[in-house]
Design a protein around this motif. Sequence first.
Motif, PDB file in Angstrom:
ATOM      1  N   ASP A 159       0.853  -1.183   0.000  1.00 13.12           N
ATOM      2  CA  ASP A 159       0.000   0.000   0.000  1.00 13.12           C
ATOM      3  C   ASP A 159       0.893   1.239   0.000  1.00 13.12           C
ATOM      4  OD1 ASP A 159      -1.707   2.108   0.472  1.00 13.12           O
ATOM      5  OD2 ASP A 159      -2.656   1.229   2.241  1.00 13.12           O
ATOM      6  N   PRO A 160       0.906   2.023  -1.088  1.00 14.33           N
ATOM      7  CA  PRO A 160       1.803   3.183  -1.140  1.00 14.33           C
ATOM      8  C   PRO A 160       1.628   4.128   0.042  1.00 14.33           C
ATOM      9  CG  PRO A 160       0.855   2.753  -3.301  1.00 14.33           C
ATOM     10  CD  PRO A 160       0.131   1.866  -2.328  1.00 14.33           C
ATOM     11  N   GLU A 163       3.138   2.844   3.199  1.00 11.30           N
ATOM     12  CA  GLU A 163       4.592   2.822   3.131  1.00 11.30           C
ATOM     13  C   GLU A 163       5.190   4.215   2.995  1.00 11.30           C
ATOM     14  OE1 GLU A 163       6.322   0.222   3.643  1.00 11.30           O
ATOM     15  OE2 GLU A 163       4.772  -1.327   3.520  1.00 11.30           O
ATOM     16  N   ARG A 165       4.770   6.253   0.455  1.00 12.44           N
ATOM     17  CA  ARG A 165       5.225   6.421  -0.918  1.00 12.44           C
ATOM     18  C   ARG A 165       4.173   7.142  -1.746  1.00 12.44           C
ATOM     19  NH1 ARG A 165       9.979   3.499  -1.645  1.00 12.44           N
ATOM     20  NH2 ARG A 165      10.062   4.858  -3.439  1.00 12.44           N
ATOM     21  N   GLU A 166       4.583   7.552  -2.939  1.00  5.26           N
ATOM     22  CA  GLU A 166       3.684   8.255  -3.850  1.00  5.26           C
ATOM     23  C   GLU A 166       2.658   7.299  -4.437  1.00  5.26           C
ATOM     24  OE1 GLU A 166       6.397   9.786  -6.706  1.00  5.26           O
ATOM     25  OE2 GLU A 166       6.960  11.527  -5.504  1.00  5.26           O
ATOM     26  N   PHE A 169       3.080   3.786  -6.648  1.00  2.88           N
ATOM     27  CA  PHE A 169       4.247   2.988  -6.270  1.00  2.88           C
ATOM     28  C   PHE A 169       3.866   1.512  -6.307  1.00  2.88           C
ATOM     29  CE2 PHE A 169       6.722   0.939  -2.787  1.00  2.88           C
ATOM     30  CZ  PHE A 169       7.965   1.030  -3.380  1.00  2.88           C
ATOM     31  N   ASP A 170       4.684   0.705  -7.006  1.00  2.46           N
ATOM     32  CA  ASP A 170       4.328  -0.692  -7.281  1.00  2.46           C
ATOM     33  C   ASP A 170       5.388  -1.621  -6.707  1.00  2.46           C
ATOM     34  OD1 ASP A 170       3.507  -3.115  -8.277  1.00  2.46           O
ATOM     35  OD2 ASP A 170       3.413  -2.486 -10.376  1.00  2.46           O
ATOM     36  N   THR A 269      11.113   9.359  -1.644  1.00  2.00           N
ATOM     37  CA  THR A 269      10.624   8.906  -2.939  1.00  2.00           C
ATOM     38  C   THR A 269      11.729   9.040  -3.958  1.00  2.00           C
ATOM     39  OG1 THR A 269       9.847  11.096  -3.558  1.00  2.00           O
ATOM     40  CG2 THR A 269       8.305   9.696  -2.359  1.00  2.00           C
ATOM     41  N   GLU A 283      14.856   0.604  -5.124  1.00  2.00           N
ATOM     42  CA  GLU A 283      13.624   0.630  -4.364  1.00  2.00           C
ATOM     43  C   GLU A 283      13.888  -0.006  -3.008  1.00  2.00           C
ATOM     44  OE1 GLU A 283      11.120   2.178  -5.173  1.00  2.00           O
ATOM     45  OE2 GLU A 283      11.281   2.461  -7.324  1.00  2.00           O
TER      46      GLU A 283
END
Length: 329
Positions: A159-160, A163, A165-166, A169-170, A269, A283
């Motif tokens: 889950d961005p 975490e 993150r933007e 984000f994958d 990021t 990453e």
Amino acid sequence: MAGYTEGTPCWVDAQLPDLEAGKRFYGALFGWTFDDDRDEALLDGRRVAGLLPKRDGRMPTTWTVYLATADAGTVAARVRAAGGQMVMEPYPVGPFGVLALAADPGGAVLGLRQSGGDDGFEVVNEPGSFCWMEVYTRSPGAVDTFYASVFGWLGRQADPAAEGREPGFDYRVWSPPGSREGDDTAFGGRAVITDAFPAEMPGHVLVYFAVRDCDEACATTVRLGGRVAEPPADTPYGRIAVLHDNQGARFAVLAEPAAGAPAAPAPATTADREDTAGEAPAEPLLSEPGSGALSTDTVPLTRPASGASELSGPSSEPLPDLSEPPSGA
């Protein structure tokens, strides 16, 4: 493979142009000693990794992670059926069982290891030992389907927001078949090679080793003739860095937070971080290793660089066509 769940990491090795130089490097960095009769590294007398002379110049200088299997031939057939390819067909290696090299649909190469006598990790998740693996790819959909089909891996999409993150984000966290997916059982993850990475960077697998102090490991690496590809960065699961050894093999290190230490800030990021010497930012590790999927107390519920003269990332050369195993394997 006895003691390991099918499809989970059971070994890592590196094939090096100068084996003795490699032993000096990793011995000083991780405290390894070496069993010359078996080409194995030991941590306090326990098997931790393989260091071998590179016998085939077509192969890159790299760390390879091996996945356990009871039947390498059957898995090789599943690899081909699921859109991967066999880089090296299964071949016997005496007491070490049967080995093979496969590539996923995105080109990341990994090993298969069918047990022989006594082999595999005797220690993981301790400083100086394997703790995590990450598959980097430009084809996440195809790669996710491949590993689920071939090995039965269970995936949880990160889950961005959770975490830090933007959006978009994958990252996917993998757990072994038959387990409850999540951080407690995770042994690795899948990251996407985005536009932030060099265009020539191929799919690859990044091997992580646990260390007590990430910054000290980076300083030691440089002192020993290696290079810091991605400088230390804090993540919710510890401090990580990506390194090259003194012959170009790429790997990562992770220092878990000390007990009782405050939580690390969310990782920056990609847009917040500058590339280092042309390297794309790695990453971050998103799932905590060492909590169940790779424990030698229960035995795991259950190894990309182009060489010392080319340190900008994993080799961009096409996969070699190896119809025969390297001589002396």
